[in-house]
Write a protein that holds these residues in place. Sequence first.
Motif, PDB file in Angstrom:
ATOM      1  N   PHE A   3     -29.806 -33.117 -24.226  1.00  0.00           N
ATOM      2  CA  PHE A   3     -29.801 -33.925 -25.449  1.00  0.00           C
ATOM      3  C   PHE A   3     -28.567 -33.573 -26.275  1.00  0.00           C
ATOM      4  O   PHE A   3     -28.033 -32.466 -26.176  1.00  0.00           O
ATOM      5  N   LEU A   7     -27.542 -33.207 -30.163  1.00  0.00           N
ATOM      6  CA  LEU A   7     -28.083 -33.126 -31.518  1.00  0.00           C
ATOM      7  C   LEU A   7     -27.060 -33.700 -32.498  1.00  0.00           C
ATOM      8  O   LEU A   7     -25.926 -33.238 -32.567  1.00  0.00           O
ATOM      9  N   TYR A  28     -32.396 -29.924 -21.641  1.00  0.00           N
ATOM     10  CA  TYR A  28     -33.793 -30.357 -21.778  1.00  0.00           C
ATOM     11  C   TYR A  28     -34.704 -29.140 -21.959  1.00  0.00           C
ATOM     12  O   TYR A  28     -35.532 -29.100 -22.886  1.00  0.00           O
ATOM     13  N   CYS A  70     -34.166 -27.526 -25.304  1.00  0.00           N
ATOM     14  CA  CYS A  70     -34.736 -28.345 -26.381  1.00  0.00           C
ATOM     15  C   CYS A  70     -36.248 -28.135 -26.479  1.00  0.00           C
ATOM     16  O   CYS A  70     -36.788 -27.932 -27.580  1.00  0.00           O
ATOM     17  N   GLN A 122     -36.971 -24.644 -27.793  1.00  0.00           N
ATOM     18  CA  GLN A 122     -36.767 -24.583 -29.245  1.00  0.00           C
ATOM     19  C   GLN A 122     -37.931 -25.238 -29.975  1.00  0.00           C
ATOM     20  O   GLN A 122     -38.443 -24.707 -30.963  1.00  0.00           O
ATOM     21  N   LEU A 123     -38.375 -26.394 -29.472  1.00  0.00           N
ATOM     22  CA  LEU A 123     -39.506 -27.106 -30.072  1.00  0.00           C
ATOM     23  C   LEU A 123     -40.749 -26.224 -30.070  1.00  0.00           C
ATOM     24  O   LEU A 123     -41.441 -26.102 -31.100  1.00  0.00           O
ATOM     25  N   ASN A 163     -29.508 -40.260 -25.180  1.00  0.00           N
ATOM     26  CA  ASN A 163     -30.091 -38.938 -25.440  1.00  0.00           C
ATOM     27  C   ASN A 163     -29.615 -38.323 -26.752  1.00  0.00           C
ATOM     28  O   ASN A 163     -29.667 -37.111 -26.937  1.00  0.00           O
ATOM     29  N   VAL A 169     -30.199 -37.275 -30.279  1.00  0.00           N
ATOM     30  CA  VAL A 169     -31.334 -36.967 -31.157  1.00  0.00           C
ATOM     31  C   VAL A 169     -30.828 -36.923 -32.594  1.00  0.00           C
ATOM     32  O   VAL A 169     -29.964 -36.111 -32.929  1.00  0.00           O
ATOM     33  N   CYS A 215     -34.457 -29.846 -32.297  1.00  0.00           N
ATOM     34  CA  CYS A 215     -35.430 -30.582 -31.494  1.00  0.00           C
ATOM     35  C   CYS A 215     -36.766 -30.560 -32.213  1.00  0.00           C
ATOM     36  O   CYS A 215     -37.518 -29.588 -32.122  1.00  0.00           O
ATOM     37  N   ASP A 216     -37.052 -31.618 -32.951  1.00  0.00           N
ATOM     38  CA  ASP A 216     -38.305 -31.736 -33.686  1.00  0.00           C
ATOM     39  C   ASP A 216     -39.112 -32.894 -33.092  1.00  0.00           C
ATOM     40  O   ASP A 216     -38.582 -33.716 -32.339  1.00  0.00           O
ATOM     41  N   LEU A 248     -37.524 -36.705 -31.403  1.00  0.00           N
ATOM     42  CA  LEU A 248     -37.628 -36.772 -29.946  1.00  0.00           C
ATOM     43  C   LEU A 248     -38.475 -37.970 -29.512  1.00  0.00           C
ATOM     44  O   LEU A 248     -38.181 -38.612 -28.499  1.00  0.00           O
TER      45      LEU A 248
END
Length: 315
Positions: free
Chosen positions: A16, A18, A98, A101, A104-105, A176, A178, A183-184, A188
């Motif tokens: 992704f 950001l 991926y 991300c 992190q989420l 991709n 975001v 990554c929230d 997403l």
Amino acid sequence: MPLIRMGAENSSVTEFILAGLTNQPGLQIPLFFLFLGFYVVTVVGNLGLITLIGLNSHLHTPMYFFLFNLSFIDFCYSTVITPKMLMSFVLRQNIISYAGCMTQLFFFLFFVVSESFILSAMAYDRYAAICNPLVYTATMSPQVCLLLLLGVYVMGFAGAMAHTACMVRLNFCANNLVNHYMCDILPLLERSCTSTYVNELVVFVVVGIDIGVPTVTIFISYAVILSSILRIHSTEGRSKAFSTCSSHIIAVSLFFGSGAFMYLKPSSLLPMNQGKVSSLFYTIVVPMLNPLIYSLRNKDVKVALKKTLSKKPFS
């Protein structure tokens, strides 16, 4: 994590981009130094409070046990978010894999949900201290404190797993980008090619529980505390009771207010750019302010700091 690996294999997107906080070139460097300063204050403040509580035996009480864990949580979830956010100010494209991300989420959600429940545990501790002082030691025994802490982290893990498991089942589109600095959940979901109905339902149910249960616990605790304080006849006793709770009330208001504003409003009423600004409060500002709120307004912490600084290194 096997769950994230399975999601990566099923998704057509391998990474992704950001978007960051803003795309205005003139603001990138000033914002980099601003948020770097915020992060330094967050790290120094929270690690300082952790060290202070650890080194001073008179702070080894239930109240400071929970404050120790609050500082640990604030330090961790700020570290999960801020370094990657800072990269978006200096890189042309802030790329995250991926797996990175989703990791992190997961950790962001784990620490944020844990914070909401640690704040409710702290409210219960204040209720026990002010409303039942004679049995406070028995009510908040070490075993009870450990059980409450276990519950805090179990709820954090359950909330993070629920959201992450629902996220990895989605297939993401070729676009991709975001629209966020991390990554929230909501940004997403915008990139998904498949139906997000289940995810949105999980957001309302799980976030409702993770904000609703602690909020009700805190509200009931402070309603009873307030009625107890109003029955205290001496002005000095009333003032001491209020000062004990004021720091916690400020921290709770900042955290739950910004979190509810971000997640419990329909996306049509809250554009993502406004959502990013709201996210700044509970991801960047709250972890920075918590140690300041609890130390500057707390006589015990000030005394412990003076005592620690006055110690000779080799005495």
